[in-house]
Scaffold this motif. Structure first.
Motif, PDB file in Angstrom:
ATOM      1  N   HIS A  20       9.356  14.683  -4.217  1.00 20.50           N
ATOM      2  CA  HIS A  20       8.765  13.723  -5.151  1.00 20.50           C
ATOM      3  C   HIS A  20       9.855  12.951  -5.873  1.00 20.50           C
ATOM      4  CE1 HIS A  20       5.828  11.962  -7.816  1.00 20.50           C
ATOM      5  NE2 HIS A  20       4.880  12.657  -7.241  1.00 20.50           N
ATOM      6  N   CYS A  21       9.753  11.622  -5.813  1.00 21.94           N
ATOM      7  CA  CYS A  21      10.638  10.765  -6.594  1.00 21.94           C
ATOM      8  C   CYS A  21       9.841  10.282  -7.802  1.00 21.94           C
ATOM      9  CB  CYS A  21      11.143   9.601  -5.742  1.00 21.94           C
ATOM     10  SG  CYS A  21       9.843   8.539  -5.093  1.00 21.94           S
ATOM     11  N   SER A  22      10.314   9.287  -8.477  1.00 20.87           N
ATOM     12  CA  SER A  22       9.674   8.815  -9.703  1.00 20.87           C
ATOM     13  C   SER A  22       8.189   8.513  -9.513  1.00 20.87           C
ATOM     14  CB  SER A  22      10.413   7.572 -10.214  1.00 20.87           C
ATOM     15  OG  SER A  22       9.809   7.087 -11.385  1.00 20.87           O
ATOM     16  N   ALA A  23       7.863   7.606  -8.603  1.00 23.09           N
ATOM     17  CA  ALA A  23       6.461   7.255  -8.375  1.00 23.09           C
ATOM     18  C   ALA A  23       5.843   8.059  -7.226  1.00 23.09           C
ATOM     19  CB  ALA A  23       6.334   5.760  -8.066  1.00 23.09           C
ATOM     20  N   GLY A  24       6.685   8.707  -6.441  1.00 23.49           N
ATOM     21  CA  GLY A  24       6.188   9.520  -5.333  1.00 23.49           C
ATOM     22  C   GLY A  24       5.797   8.734  -4.101  1.00 23.49           C
ATOM     23  N   ILE A  25       6.279   7.480  -3.984  1.00 26.01           N
ATOM     24  CA  ILE A  25       5.895   6.696  -2.811  1.00 26.01           C
ATOM     25  C   ILE A  25       7.065   6.005  -2.118  1.00 26.01           C
ATOM     26  CG2 ILE A  25       3.500   6.334  -3.495  1.00 26.01           C
ATOM     27  CD1 ILE A  25       4.266   3.593  -4.580  1.00 26.01           C
ATOM     28  N   GLY A  26       8.114   5.662  -2.820  1.00 22.07           N
ATOM     29  CA  GLY A  26       9.244   4.940  -2.231  1.00 22.07           C
ATOM     30  C   GLY A  26      10.208   5.861  -1.517  1.00 22.07           C
ATOM     31  N   GLY A  51       3.831   3.369  13.177  1.00 25.83           N
ATOM     32  CA  GLY A  51       2.695   4.286  13.178  1.00 25.83           C
ATOM     33  C   GLY A  51       2.800   5.326  12.080  1.00 25.83           C
ATOM     34  N   ILE A  52       3.993   5.868  11.898  1.00 28.21           N
ATOM     35  CA  ILE A  52       4.219   6.852  10.838  1.00 28.21           C
ATOM     36  C   ILE A  52       3.953   6.209   9.477  1.00 28.21           C
ATOM     37  CG2 ILE A  52       5.981   8.227   9.647  1.00 28.21           C
ATOM     38  CD1 ILE A  52       7.308   8.599  12.441  1.00 28.21           C
ATOM     39  N   THR A  53       4.503   5.009   9.277  1.00 31.27           N
ATOM     40  CA  THR A  53       4.340   4.316   8.003  1.00 31.27           C
ATOM     41  C   THR A  53       2.871   4.014   7.738  1.00 31.27           C
ATOM     42  OG1 THR A  53       6.539   3.348   8.218  1.00 31.27           O
ATOM     43  CG2 THR A  53       5.041   2.294   6.665  1.00 31.27           C
ATOM     44  N   ALA A  58      -2.044   5.243   4.780  1.00 29.31           N
ATOM     45  CA  ALA A  58      -3.466   5.590   4.785  1.00 29.31           C
ATOM     46  C   ALA A  58      -3.697   6.839   3.933  1.00 29.31           C
ATOM     47  CB  ALA A  58      -3.957   5.818   6.219  1.00 29.31           C
ATOM     48  N   ASP A  59      -2.725   7.759   3.969  1.00 31.35           N
ATOM     49  CA  ASP A  59      -2.826   8.995   3.190  1.00 31.35           C
ATOM     50  C   ASP A  59      -2.537   8.768   1.710  1.00 31.35           C
ATOM     51  OD1 ASP A  59      -3.392  10.328   5.547  1.00 31.35           O
ATOM     52  OD2 ASP A  59      -1.327  11.016   5.838  1.00 31.35           O
ATOM     53  N   ARG A  60      -1.574   7.884   1.421  1.00 26.34           N
ATOM     54  CA  ARG A  60      -1.195   7.575   0.039  1.00 26.34           C
ATOM     55  C   ARG A  60      -0.670   6.144   0.008  1.00 26.34           C
ATOM     56  NH1 ARG A  60       0.275   9.826  -4.993  1.00 26.34           N
ATOM     57  NH2 ARG A  60       2.093   8.871  -5.928  1.00 26.34           N
ATOM     58  N   GLY A  61      -1.389   5.278  -0.611  1.00 26.50           N
ATOM     59  CA  GLY A  61      -1.053   3.864  -0.643  1.00 26.50           C
ATOM     60  C   GLY A  61       0.340   3.589  -1.184  1.00 26.50           C
ATOM     61  N   GLY A  62       1.023   2.636  -0.565  1.00 28.34           N
ATOM     62  CA  GLY A  62       2.324   2.205  -1.057  1.00 28.34           C
ATOM     63  C   GLY A  62       3.523   2.967  -0.545  1.00 28.34           C
TER      64      GLY A  62
END
Length: 90
Positions: A20-26, A51-53, A58-62
């Motif tokens: 997990h980073c700050s926002a959890g997506i980047g 495909g991975i991206t 789809a699982d977690r936006g962004g």
């Protein structure tokens, strides 16, 4: 990633790796995508970064927020593929 995988295999308990980073997506998305891509390369010999991206998003936006992060995943997987080829002599 190699250090995380080594620690995971040496652990006395079995469970998921939590990233997990700050926002959890980047940066988190980059780490997860690269891990999935490395596993694809090991098992299938090919990798589908788009495909991975798409699945991660789809699982977690962004997930994987910027073009630079997407390029990083490509570059990291390219280096990993070269390492695998050197180890196997292909």
């Amino acid at each position: 990633m190699t250090d995380v995988e080594t620690d995971r295999r040496a652990a006395t308990t079995v469970g998921p790796v939590i990233v997990h980073c700050s926002a959890g997506i980047g940066r988190t998305g980059c780490f997860i995508a690269t891990t999935i891509g490395c596993r694809q390369l090991q098992l299938e010999g090919v990798v589908d970064v788009l495909g991975i991206t798409c699945q991660l998003r789809a699982d977690r936006g962004g997930m994987i927020q910027t073009g630079e992060q997407y390029e990083f995943v490509h570059h990291a997987l390219s280096l990993y593929e070269a390492r695998l080829c050197a180890e196997t002599g292909q």
